[in-house]
Design a protein around this motif. Structure first.
Motif, PDB file in Angstrom:
ATOM      1  N   LEU A 164       4.200 -16.678  11.629  1.00  0.00           N
ATOM      2  CA  LEU A 164       3.407 -16.838  10.412  1.00  0.00           C
ATOM      3  C   LEU A 164       2.254 -17.796  10.612  1.00  0.00           C
ATOM      4  CD1 LEU A 164       6.340 -16.800   7.887  1.00  0.00           C
ATOM      5  CD2 LEU A 164       4.335 -15.326   7.747  1.00  0.00           C
ATOM      6  N   LYS A 165       1.160 -17.511   9.916  1.00  0.00           N
ATOM      7  CA  LYS A 165      -0.048 -18.296  10.006  1.00  0.00           C
ATOM      8  C   LYS A 165      -0.395 -18.845   8.618  1.00  0.00           C
ATOM      9  CE  LYS A 165      -1.783 -15.142  13.561  1.00  0.00           C
ATOM     10  NZ  LYS A 165      -2.897 -14.242  13.955  1.00  0.00           N
ATOM     11  N   PRO A 166      -1.155 -19.919   8.544  1.00  0.00           N
ATOM     12  CA  PRO A 166      -1.538 -20.450   7.227  1.00  0.00           C
ATOM     13  C   PRO A 166      -2.232 -19.409   6.358  1.00  0.00           C
ATOM     14  CG  PRO A 166      -1.965 -22.073   8.918  1.00  0.00           C
ATOM     15  CD  PRO A 166      -1.549 -20.822   9.634  1.00  0.00           C
ATOM     16  N   GLU A 167      -2.980 -18.506   6.960  1.00  0.00           N
ATOM     17  CA  GLU A 167      -3.668 -17.465   6.186  1.00  0.00           C
ATOM     18  C   GLU A 167      -2.729 -16.416   5.612  1.00  0.00           C
ATOM     19  OE1 GLU A 167      -4.384 -18.464   9.297  1.00  0.00           O
ATOM     20  OE2 GLU A 167      -5.023 -16.775  10.557  1.00  0.00           O
ATOM     21  N   ASP A 168      -1.447 -16.469   5.964  1.00  0.00           N
ATOM     22  CA  ASP A 168      -0.456 -15.580   5.360  1.00  0.00           C
ATOM     23  C   ASP A 168       0.050 -16.130   4.024  1.00  0.00           C
ATOM     24  OD1 ASP A 168       0.875 -15.069   8.645  1.00  0.00           O
ATOM     25  OD2 ASP A 168      -0.401 -13.692   7.503  1.00  0.00           O
ATOM     26  N   THR A 169      -0.363 -17.334   3.674  1.00  0.00           N
ATOM     27  CA  THR A 169       0.059 -17.939   2.415  1.00  0.00           C
ATOM     28  C   THR A 169      -0.430 -17.107   1.230  1.00  0.00           C
ATOM     29  OG1 THR A 169       0.100 -20.175   3.322  1.00  0.00           O
ATOM     30  CG2 THR A 169      -0.181 -19.969   0.938  1.00  0.00           C
ATOM     31  N   ALA A 170       0.510 -16.708   0.385  1.00  0.00           N
ATOM     32  CA  ALA A 170       0.178 -15.852  -0.761  1.00  0.00           C
ATOM     33  C   ALA A 170       1.446 -15.577  -1.559  1.00  0.00           C
ATOM     34  CB  ALA A 170      -0.417 -14.521  -0.284  1.00  0.00           C
ATOM     35  N   VAL A 171       1.255 -14.963  -2.703  1.00  0.00           N
ATOM     36  CA  VAL A 171       2.389 -14.382  -3.428  1.00  0.00           C
ATOM     37  C   VAL A 171       2.563 -12.958  -2.902  1.00  0.00           C
ATOM     38  CG1 VAL A 171       3.325 -13.687  -5.649  1.00  0.00           C
ATOM     39  CG2 VAL A 171       1.970 -15.795  -5.457  1.00  0.00           C
ATOM     40  N   TYR A 172       3.765 -12.623  -2.506  1.00  0.00           N
ATOM     41  CA  TYR A 172       4.060 -11.307  -1.941  1.00  0.00           C
ATOM     42  C   TYR A 172       4.761 -10.449  -2.984  1.00  0.00           C
ATOM     43  CZ  TYR A 172       2.627 -12.714   2.696  1.00  0.00           C
ATOM     44  OH  TYR A 172       1.873 -13.109   3.777  1.00  0.00           O
ATOM     45  N   TYR A 173       4.245  -9.216  -3.135  1.00  0.00           N
ATOM     46  CA  TYR A 173       4.748  -8.286  -4.133  1.00  0.00           C
ATOM     47  C   TYR A 173       5.304  -7.027  -3.473  1.00  0.00           C
ATOM     48  CZ  TYR A 173       1.957 -11.044  -7.428  1.00  0.00           C
ATOM     49  OH  TYR A 173       1.424 -12.060  -8.178  1.00  0.00           O
ATOM     50  N   CYS A 174       6.395  -6.551  -4.030  1.00  0.00           N
ATOM     51  CA  CYS A 174       6.986  -5.289  -3.634  1.00  0.00           C
ATOM     52  C   CYS A 174       6.491  -4.208  -4.614  1.00  0.00           C
ATOM     53  CB  CYS A 174       8.497  -5.440  -3.721  1.00  0.00           C
ATOM     54  SG  CYS A 174       9.457  -3.953  -3.488  1.00  0.00           S
ATOM     55  N   ALA A 175       6.281  -2.995  -4.112  1.00  0.00           N
ATOM     56  CA  ALA A 175       5.796  -1.911  -4.955  1.00  0.00           C
ATOM     57  C   ALA A 175       6.505  -0.609  -4.593  1.00  0.00           C
ATOM     58  CB  ALA A 175       4.291  -1.749  -4.792  1.00  0.00           C
ATOM     59  N   ALA A 176       6.585   0.298  -5.564  1.00  0.00           N
ATOM     60  CA  ALA A 176       7.276   1.572  -5.350  1.00  0.00           C
ATOM     61  C   ALA A 176       6.497   2.728  -5.955  1.00  0.00           C
ATOM     62  CB  ALA A 176       8.677   1.518  -5.974  1.00  0.00           C
ATOM     63  N   ARG A 177       6.626   3.880  -5.304  1.00  0.00           N
ATOM     64  CA  ARG A 177       6.025   5.107  -5.834  1.00  0.00           C
ATOM     65  C   ARG A 177       6.925   6.283  -5.449  1.00  0.00           C
ATOM     66  NH1 ARG A 177       0.234   8.065  -5.367  1.00  0.00           N
ATOM     67  NH2 ARG A 177       1.006  10.168  -5.015  1.00  0.00           N
ATOM     68  N   GLY A 178       7.242   7.116  -6.416  1.00  0.00           N
ATOM     69  CA  GLY A 178       8.026   8.304  -6.137  1.00  0.00           C
ATOM     70  C   GLY A 178       7.276   9.213  -5.185  1.00  0.00           C
ATOM     71  N   SER A 179       7.948   9.643  -4.105  1.00  0.00           N
ATOM     72  CA  SER A 179       7.272  10.453  -3.094  1.00  0.00           C
ATOM     73  C   SER A 179       8.305  11.128  -2.207  1.00  0.00           C
ATOM     74  CB  SER A 179       6.365   9.567  -2.243  1.00  0.00           C
ATOM     75  OG  SER A 179       5.868  10.290  -1.126  1.00  0.00           O
ATOM     76  N   SER A 180       7.977  12.357  -1.796  1.00  0.00           N
ATOM     77  CA  SER A 180       8.868  13.037  -0.847  1.00  0.00           C
ATOM     78  C   SER A 180       8.414  12.798   0.592  1.00  0.00           C
ATOM     79  CB  SER A 180       8.903  14.541  -1.132  1.00  0.00           C
ATOM     80  OG  SER A 180       7.594  15.085  -0.998  1.00  0.00           O
ATOM     81  N   TRP A 181       7.117  12.467   0.753  1.00  0.00           N
ATOM     82  CA  TRP A 181       6.627  12.250   2.120  1.00  0.00           C
ATOM     83  C   TRP A 181       5.438  11.312   2.178  1.00  0.00           C
ATOM     84  CZ3 TRP A 181       1.574  13.403   3.172  1.00  0.00           C
ATOM     85  CH2 TRP A 181       0.919  14.193   2.206  1.00  0.00           C
ATOM     86  N   TYR A 182       4.586  11.306   1.121  1.00  0.00           N
ATOM     87  CA  TYR A 182       3.342  10.540   1.165  1.00  0.00           C
ATOM     88  C   TYR A 182       3.630   9.047   1.117  1.00  0.00           C
ATOM     89  CZ  TYR A 182      -1.303   8.859  -0.147  1.00  0.00           C
ATOM     90  OH  TYR A 182      -2.495   8.199  -0.189  1.00  0.00           O
ATOM     91  N   VAL A 183       2.913   8.263   1.941  1.00  0.00           N
ATOM     92  CA  VAL A 183       3.105   6.821   1.991  1.00  0.00           C
ATOM     93  C   VAL A 183       1.792   6.142   1.598  1.00  0.00           C
ATOM     94  CG1 VAL A 183       3.836   4.864   3.385  1.00  0.00           C
ATOM     95  CG2 VAL A 183       4.742   7.153   3.875  1.00  0.00           C
ATOM     96  N   PRO A 184       1.699   5.648   0.364  1.00  0.00           N
ATOM     97  CA  PRO A 184       0.455   5.049  -0.105  1.00  0.00           C
ATOM     98  C   PRO A 184       0.146   3.717   0.569  1.00  0.00           C
ATOM     99  CG  PRO A 184       1.935   5.571  -1.929  1.00  0.00           C
ATOM    100  CD  PRO A 184       2.718   5.680  -0.675  1.00  0.00           C
ATOM    101  N   ARG A 185      -1.148   3.435   0.680  1.00  0.00           N
ATOM    102  CA  ARG A 185      -1.578   2.155   1.217  1.00  0.00           C
ATOM    103  C   ARG A 185      -2.565   1.442   0.298  1.00  0.00           C
ATOM    104  NH1 ARG A 185      -2.884   4.929   6.791  1.00  0.00           N
ATOM    105  NH2 ARG A 185      -2.394   6.725   5.485  1.00  0.00           N
ATOM    106  N   GLU A 186      -2.858   2.055  -0.835  1.00  0.00           N
ATOM    107  CA  GLU A 186      -3.745   1.452  -1.818  1.00  0.00           C
ATOM    108  C   GLU A 186      -2.923   0.980  -3.010  1.00  0.00           C
ATOM    109  OE1 GLU A 186      -6.942   1.014  -1.314  1.00  0.00           O
ATOM    110  OE2 GLU A 186      -7.000   2.129   0.583  1.00  0.00           O
ATOM    111  N   ARG A 187      -3.270  -0.173  -3.558  1.00  0.00           N
ATOM    112  CA  ARG A 187      -2.449  -0.729  -4.635  1.00  0.00           C
ATOM    113  C   ARG A 187      -2.437   0.153  -5.875  1.00  0.00           C
ATOM    114  NH1 ARG A 187      -5.907  -6.015  -6.691  1.00  0.00           N
ATOM    115  NH2 ARG A 187      -7.780  -4.888  -7.273  1.00  0.00           N
ATOM    116  N   ASN A 188      -3.532   0.868  -6.130  1.00  0.00           N
ATOM    117  CA  ASN A 188      -3.570   1.697  -7.337  1.00  0.00           C
ATOM    118  C   ASN A 188      -2.783   3.000  -7.186  1.00  0.00           C
ATOM    119  OD1 ASN A 188      -5.246   3.113  -5.661  1.00  0.00           O
ATOM    120  ND2 ASN A 188      -7.075   2.950  -6.944  1.00  0.00           N
ATOM    121  N   GLU A 189      -2.184   3.198  -6.025  1.00  0.00           N
ATOM    122  CA  GLU A 189      -1.351   4.389  -5.816  1.00  0.00           C
ATOM    123  C   GLU A 189       0.119   4.111  -6.114  1.00  0.00           C
ATOM    124  OE1 GLU A 189      -3.095   7.098  -2.436  1.00  0.00           O
ATOM    125  OE2 GLU A 189      -2.822   5.065  -1.678  1.00  0.00           O
ATOM    126  N   TYR A 190       0.461   2.867  -6.367  1.00  0.00           N
ATOM    127  CA  TYR A 190       1.841   2.507  -6.647  1.00  0.00           C
ATOM    128  C   TYR A 190       2.079   2.423  -8.147  1.00  0.00           C
ATOM    129  CZ  TYR A 190       2.911   1.736  -1.769  1.00  0.00           C
ATOM    130  OH  TYR A 190       3.140   1.921  -0.423  1.00  0.00           O
TER     131      TYR A 190
END
Length: 125
Positions: A86-112
Motif C-alpha cells: 500500500l502507498k499513501p496515495e491509496d488513502t481513500a474511502v473504499y466502496y463495494c458495488a454490485a450489478r446484476g449480470s450474467s457475464w458483463y463486468v462493469p468498470r464505470e461507477r454509473n454502471e453499478y
C-alpha cells in the motif's frame, strides 16, 4: 432489497497490506458482477477492481494492478479486495458495488446499481 456491507478498513504504514470484505445480502449473488471503487477527499470516485459473476474475469486500473487482487466466494456472498504494498496515495474511502449480470463486468461507477456505505483506508508514509 440489496445491502452491501464493507469491512476491513484501517490504518497501515506504506508497504503494508489490508484485506477488505464486502458481505452482500443478495439471494442470487452468483448472478452479480461486483466492483470496488475508492474516493479520496476532493476527488472523484474511481474504479479499483471488478470481478465477474463466476469469478473468472477480473479488471484493474494500472494504478493498482499487481498490488490489489479482487476475489469472491459465492457460497458466502462475499467479495474481497486484497491490497498489498500500500502507498499513501491509496488513502481513500473504499466502496463495494454490485450489478446484476450474467457475464458483463462493469468498470464505470454509473454502471453499478447498488453501493455499500464505504470503509476508510489510511496509508501513512
Amino acid at each position: 432489497q440489496v445491502q452491501l456491507v464493507e469491512s476491513g478498513g484501517g490504518s497501515v504504514q506504506a508497504g503494508g497490506s489490508l484485506r477488505l470484505s464486502c458481505a452482500a445480502s443478495i439471494r442470487t449473488f452468483s448472478s452479480y458482477a461486483m466492483g470496488w471503487f475508492r474516493q479520496a477527499p476532493g476527488k472523484e470516485r474511481e474504479f479499483v477492481a471488478a470481478i465477474g459473476p463466476r469469478g473468472v474475469t477480473t479488471y484493474y486500473p494500472d494504478s493498482v494492478k499487481g498490488r490489489f487482487t479482487i476475489s469472491r466466494d459465492n457460497a458466502k456472498s462475499t467479495v474481497y479486495l486484497q491490497m498489498n504494498n500500500l502507498k499513501p496515495e491509496d488513502t481513500a474511502v473504499y466502496y463495494c458495488a454490485a450489478r446484476g449480470s450474467s457475464w458483463y463486468v462493469p468498470r464505470e461507477r454509473n454502471e453499478y446499481d447498488y453501493w455499500g456505505q464505504g470503509t476508510q483506508v489510511t496509508v501513512s508514509s
